[in-house]
Design a protein around this motif. Structure first.
Motif, PDB file in Angstrom:
ATOM      1  N   SER A  95       6.908  -3.469   6.679  1.00 37.00           N
ATOM      2  CA  SER A  95       8.093  -3.424   7.534  1.00 37.00           C
ATOM      3  C   SER A  95       8.876  -2.126   7.352  1.00 37.00           C
ATOM      4  O   SER A  95       9.644  -1.725   8.226  1.00 37.00           O
ATOM      5  CB  SER A  95       9.005  -4.627   7.241  1.00 37.00           C
ATOM      6  OG  SER A  95       9.369  -4.645   5.870  1.00 37.00           O
ATOM      7  N   ASN A  96       8.654  -1.434   6.225  1.00 31.02           N
ATOM      8  CA  ASN A  96       9.400  -0.204   5.941  1.00 31.02           C
ATOM      9  C   ASN A  96       8.562   1.061   6.035  1.00 31.02           C
ATOM     10  O   ASN A  96       9.099   2.162   5.946  1.00 31.02           O
ATOM     11  CB  ASN A  96      10.006  -0.281   4.530  1.00 31.02           C
ATOM     12  CG  ASN A  96      11.028  -1.384   4.401  1.00 31.02           C
ATOM     13  OD1 ASN A  96      11.815  -1.620   5.317  1.00 31.02           O
ATOM     14  ND2 ASN A  96      11.012  -2.081   3.277  1.00 31.02           N
ATOM     15  N   THR A  97       7.246   0.911   6.191  1.00 36.62           N
ATOM     16  CA  THR A  97       6.356   2.071   6.175  1.00 36.62           C
ATOM     17  C   THR A  97       5.472   2.066   7.411  1.00 36.62           C
ATOM     18  O   THR A  97       4.753   1.098   7.662  1.00 36.62           O
ATOM     19  CB  THR A  97       5.464   2.061   4.912  1.00 36.62           C
ATOM     20  OG1 THR A  97       6.286   1.974   3.747  1.00 36.62           O
ATOM     21  CG2 THR A  97       4.621   3.330   4.849  1.00 36.62           C
ATOM     22  N   LEU A  98       5.512   3.145   8.181  1.00 32.48           N
ATOM     23  CA  LEU A  98       4.684   3.254   9.371  1.00 32.48           C
ATOM     24  C   LEU A  98       3.212   3.300   8.993  1.00 32.48           C
ATOM     25  O   LEU A  98       2.826   3.879   7.979  1.00 32.48           O
ATOM     26  CB  LEU A  98       5.046   4.515  10.151  1.00 32.48           C
ATOM     27  CG  LEU A  98       6.469   4.599  10.718  1.00 32.48           C
ATOM     28  CD1 LEU A  98       6.655   5.904  11.463  1.00 32.48           C
ATOM     29  CD2 LEU A  98       6.766   3.425  11.628  1.00 32.48           C
ATOM     30  N   CYS A  99       2.383   2.692   9.819  1.00 29.12           N
ATOM     31  CA  CYS A  99       0.937   2.725   9.646  1.00 29.12           C
ATOM     32  C   CYS A  99       0.347   2.934  11.029  1.00 29.12           C
ATOM     33  O   CYS A  99       0.105   1.981  11.762  1.00 29.12           O
ATOM     34  CB  CYS A  99       0.454   1.414   9.025  1.00 29.12           C
ATOM     35  SG  CYS A  99      -1.297   1.375   8.608  1.00 29.12           S
ATOM     36  N   HIS A 100       0.168   4.189  11.419  1.00 30.37           N
ATOM     37  CA  HIS A 100      -0.267   4.492  12.773  1.00 30.37           C
ATOM     38  C   HIS A 100      -1.668   3.939  13.017  1.00 30.37           C
ATOM     39  O   HIS A 100      -2.571   4.118  12.192  1.00 30.37           O
ATOM     40  CB  HIS A 100      -0.250   5.998  13.011  1.00 30.37           C
ATOM     41  CG  HIS A 100       1.126   6.591  12.928  1.00 30.37           C
ATOM     42  ND1 HIS A 100       2.162   6.168  13.737  1.00 30.37           N
ATOM     43  CD2 HIS A 100       1.632   7.565  12.136  1.00 30.37           C
ATOM     44  CE1 HIS A 100       3.253   6.865  13.443  1.00 30.37           C
ATOM     45  NE2 HIS A 100       2.954   7.718  12.485  1.00 30.37           N
ATOM     46  N   ARG A 101      -1.826   3.303  14.158  1.00 26.09           N
ATOM     47  CA  ARG A 101      -3.105   2.707  14.517  1.00 26.09           C
ATOM     48  C   ARG A 101      -4.207   3.763  14.508  1.00 26.09           C
ATOM     49  O   ARG A 101      -4.094   4.805  15.151  1.00 26.09           O
ATOM     50  CB  ARG A 101      -3.008   2.061  15.890  1.00 26.09           C
ATOM     51  CG  ARG A 101      -4.251   1.323  16.322  1.00 26.09           C
ATOM     52  CD  ARG A 101      -3.981   0.578  17.619  1.00 26.09           C
ATOM     53  NE  ARG A 101      -5.181  -0.080  18.086  1.00 26.09           N
ATOM     54  CZ  ARG A 101      -5.223  -1.295  18.607  1.00 26.09           C
ATOM     55  NH1 ARG A 101      -4.118  -1.988  18.733  1.00 26.09           N
ATOM     56  NH2 ARG A 101      -6.356  -1.813  19.026  1.00 26.09           N
ATOM     57  N   GLY A 102      -5.278   3.504  13.745  1.00 25.63           N
ATOM     58  CA  GLY A 102      -6.381   4.441  13.611  1.00 25.63           C
ATOM     59  C   GLY A 102      -6.270   5.366  12.422  1.00 25.63           C
ATOM     60  O   GLY A 102      -7.229   6.067  12.091  1.00 25.63           O
ATOM     61  N   ALA A 103      -5.114   5.370  11.726  1.00 23.72           N
ATOM     62  CA  ALA A 103      -4.947   6.229  10.551  1.00 23.72           C
ATOM     63  C   ALA A 103      -5.703   5.637   9.364  1.00 23.72           C
ATOM     64  O   ALA A 103      -5.641   4.422   9.124  1.00 23.72           O
ATOM     65  CB  ALA A 103      -3.471   6.387  10.204  1.00 23.72           C
TER      66      ALA A 103
END
Length: 233
Positions: A95-103
């Motif tokens: 909820s606090n850390t972005l996880c870009h789709r495909g990364a």
């Protein structure tokens, strides 16, 4: 074989969570044997995978069956069945850390694992597990949103979580490792193995990806995959 109490809800219409990559053919999804991005050697955010415990040869599994003791939350088990749609999990950011789709998912990164069929996150806390009296592991939240106890750290040997590598998942809040030690349930989930958290590392705590839909970096763009899960009915 152990008999413990569970709370089984009446059958309801299942939700199909919208985890499919843009432009995917209609038969690519959690119920297909196909694997998108099969040439990828690493796991990426947004991928939908099955996780195999390499010691006991069971896949991480959940279902709309609640523990009759402890937290009373949705139970998490290990199953030997290969073709079971209740063993698919989506790899997501916190909820606090972005996880870009495909990364690519990095070793040491905190993630959430969201159960595709119910939208609840792999979760743990200090409740006692029903069979081994270790730390209970459950599925918690609604539509992919729960709390900080849904976060797990990927422990692996290199810089990225490799698909063929056996890795460990450490519960970020309590440091317990996601583990199977072989205890089997009786009715109503006869033969399924208990999944729990343990503080010490052992051969029982290693997992690797098997079947799934693996999202390529070029397919994901920069879309964040840590936010709420979108559903289709």
């Amino acid at each position: 074989m152990f008999n413990v109490s569970f709370l089984v809800k009446a059958p309801t219409r299942k939700r199909a969570l919208n985890f499919y990559p843009p432009g995917a053919p209609c038969d690519v999804g959690p119920f297909s044997k196909m694997s998108l991005g099969s040439e990828l050697s690493f796991v990426t955010c947004g991928s939908v995978v099955k996780l195999l415990n390499v010691k006991h040869n069971v896949r991480l599994h959940s279902h709309d069956v609640r523990y009759g003791s402890g937290s009373g939350q949705q139970s998490v088990t290990g199953v030997t069945a290969v073709e079971d749609s209740n063993s698919y999990w989506s790899v997501r950011g916190t909820s606090n850390t972005l996880c870009h789709r495909g990364a690519p998912v990095q070793c040491g990164q905190n993630i959430r694992l969201t159960h595709v069929n119910t939208g609840r996150n792999l979760h743990s806390h200090y409740f006692t597990s029903p069979l081994s009296s270790n730390q209970e592991v459950s599925a918690f939240g609604e539509n992919g949103e729960g709390d900080h106890l849904d976060e797990w750290t990927v422990l692996c040997s290199g810089s990225l979580w490799q698909r063929e590598e056996s890795v460990r998942f450490q519960h970020t809040a309590t440091d317990a490792l996601l583990t199977v030690t072989g205890e089997q349930y009786g009715r109503p989930i006869h033969g399924q193995r208990e999944v729990h958290g343990m503080m010490g590392s052992s051969s029982h705590s290693y997992w690797r990806t098997t079947e799934g839909v693996f999202i390529k970096p070029s397919e994901g763009g920069l879309r964040d995959f840590g936010g709420p899960v979108h559903t289709e009915f």
